[in-house]
Design an enzyme around this catalytic site. Sequence first.
Site, PDB file in Angstrom:
ATOM      1  N   HIS A   6       0.802  -1.223   0.000  1.00 15.92           N
ATOM      2  CA  HIS A   6       0.000   0.000   0.000  1.00 15.92           C
ATOM      3  C   HIS A   6       0.831   1.267   0.000  1.00 15.92           C
ATOM      4  O   HIS A   6       0.279   2.365  -0.160  1.00 15.92           O
ATOM      5  CB  HIS A   6      -0.976   0.001   1.179  1.00 15.92           C
ATOM      6  N   ASP A  65      -9.991  -0.279   3.847  1.00 17.78           N
ATOM      7  CA  ASP A  65      -8.809  -0.878   4.449  1.00 17.78           C
ATOM      8  C   ASP A  65      -9.089  -1.269   5.894  1.00 17.78           C
ATOM      9  O   ASP A  65      -9.853  -0.599   6.589  1.00 17.78           O
ATOM     10  CB  ASP A  65      -7.670   0.155   4.416  1.00 17.78           C
ATOM     11  N   HIS A  89      -6.761  -1.023   8.001  1.00 19.22           N
ATOM     12  CA  HIS A  89      -5.832  -0.162   8.727  1.00 19.22           C
ATOM     13  C   HIS A  89      -6.023   1.297   8.317  1.00 19.22           C
ATOM     14  O   HIS A  89      -6.545   1.585   7.234  1.00 19.22           O
ATOM     15  CB  HIS A  89      -4.394  -0.589   8.438  1.00 19.22           C
ATOM     16  N   ASP A 135      -3.389   3.439   8.004  1.00 21.99           N
ATOM     17  CA  ASP A 135      -2.212   3.854   7.229  1.00 21.99           C
ATOM     18  C   ASP A 135      -1.867   5.319   7.482  1.00 21.99           C
ATOM     19  O   ASP A 135      -1.477   6.058   6.580  1.00 21.99           O
ATOM     20  CB  ASP A 135      -2.415   3.588   5.735  1.00 21.99           C
ATOM     21  N   HIS A 195       4.357   1.069   4.221  1.00 22.27           N
ATOM     22  CA  HIS A 195       2.992   0.771   3.750  1.00 22.27           C
ATOM     23  C   HIS A 195       1.940   1.108   4.804  1.00 22.27           C
ATOM     24  O   HIS A 195       0.745   1.125   4.491  1.00 22.27           O
ATOM     25  CB  HIS A 195       2.856  -0.689   3.274  1.00 22.27           C
ATOM     26  N   ASP A 251      -7.456  -1.753  -0.279  1.00 22.57           N
ATOM     27  CA  ASP A 251      -6.534  -2.759   0.234  1.00 22.57           C
ATOM     28  C   ASP A 251      -7.336  -4.036   0.441  1.00 22.57           C
ATOM     29  O   ASP A 251      -8.371  -4.023   1.124  1.00 22.57           O
ATOM     30  CB  ASP A 251      -5.952  -2.261   1.564  1.00 22.57           C
ATOM     31  N   ASP A 273      -6.885  -6.362   2.332  1.00 28.56           N
ATOM     32  CA  ASP A 273      -7.068  -6.770   3.727  1.00 28.56           C
ATOM     33  C   ASP A 273      -8.244  -6.056   4.384  1.00 28.56           C
ATOM     34  O   ASP A 273      -8.578  -6.334   5.536  1.00 28.56           O
ATOM     35  CB  ASP A 273      -5.779  -6.611   4.540  1.00 28.56           C
ATOM     36  N   GLU A 333      -2.016  -4.912  -2.110  1.00 33.64           N
ATOM     37  CA  GLU A 333      -1.689  -5.895  -1.072  1.00 33.64           C
ATOM     38  C   GLU A 333      -2.108  -7.331  -1.407  1.00 33.64           C
ATOM     39  O   GLU A 333      -2.282  -8.161  -0.511  1.00 33.64           O
ATOM     40  CB  GLU A 333      -2.255  -5.480   0.300  1.00 33.64           C
TER      41      GLU A 333
END
Length: 299
Positions: A100, A123, A125, A127, A140, A226, A228, A271
């Site tokens: 990412h 996402d 996360h 980030d 990332h 992303d 994830d 990702e």
Amino acid sequence: MLKDITVIGVPMDLGQMRRGVDMGPSAIRYAGIVERLENLDYRVEDFGDIEIARPEKQSIENEGNLKNLNGVIDASEKLSETVSDVITNKKFPLVLGGDHSIAIGTLAGVSKHYENLGVIWYDAHGDLNTADTSPSGNIHGMPLAVSIGIGHEKLTRISDYTPKIKPENIVIIGARSLDEGERELIKEKGIKVYTMHEVDRLGMTKVMEETIEYLSHTDGVHLSLDLDGLDPHDAPGVGTPVLGGISYRESHLAMEMLAEAEIITSAEFVEVNPILDEKNKTATVAVALMGSLFGEKLL
């Protein structure tokens, strides 16, 4: 959406320390992204892959708790220039990652073409880490912070301008793993976040309706997805999986609603790590979601 799409691969694994994500663009191509989009009557140009310089393992730098800083900077500058050229030629940039950290370059290339760019960050996360707050030093986990002008100057100044986006123009969807520094930054900057609590409580339809309305004042919207962000059951081939994520069907609904709203002007899917995957399942999911984003319907 523009009927001309340029696919750009970024085989980058320098933003984190788990090998394999550099093969993500190849896995997505193998899963049939070009054919999928052409079947939807788009004109698709595959630019190929951005060349990524790969430092020798023993010489990987760690400058101020930032791993592979120079490599990420080099790749980000190349990607920014490529994405900007695609937009100048009135084509839709579709970027395939790669980790990412590539979003640093993507947003640098996109934002210069808009006065008030919106961003949907799909996402697990935030980030939003910096060198000071990151537990790992992996870049990332920093691209959104970098893009609002917070972080190492060599990263925030990619393409010689900063910031790329405004905090009030960001919507994070699917968050369920935030570091303390990220939580503080979200509160300080007033960034709009739909955690999994909100996704569960409101439902994806309401989340997307509110997101589309929230970004209605922008003059373009970039989607940074992303894999994830999805639950690991549906997308196992990612480097930092987090249980309890967005479902496959909810993600299709989100993409379908964005297609109907016709607000997305650029996108990246990141990702995908084939080494950690199950029979290319995650890349196949990514391609299916792109289909929905670009208007694919059952009937």
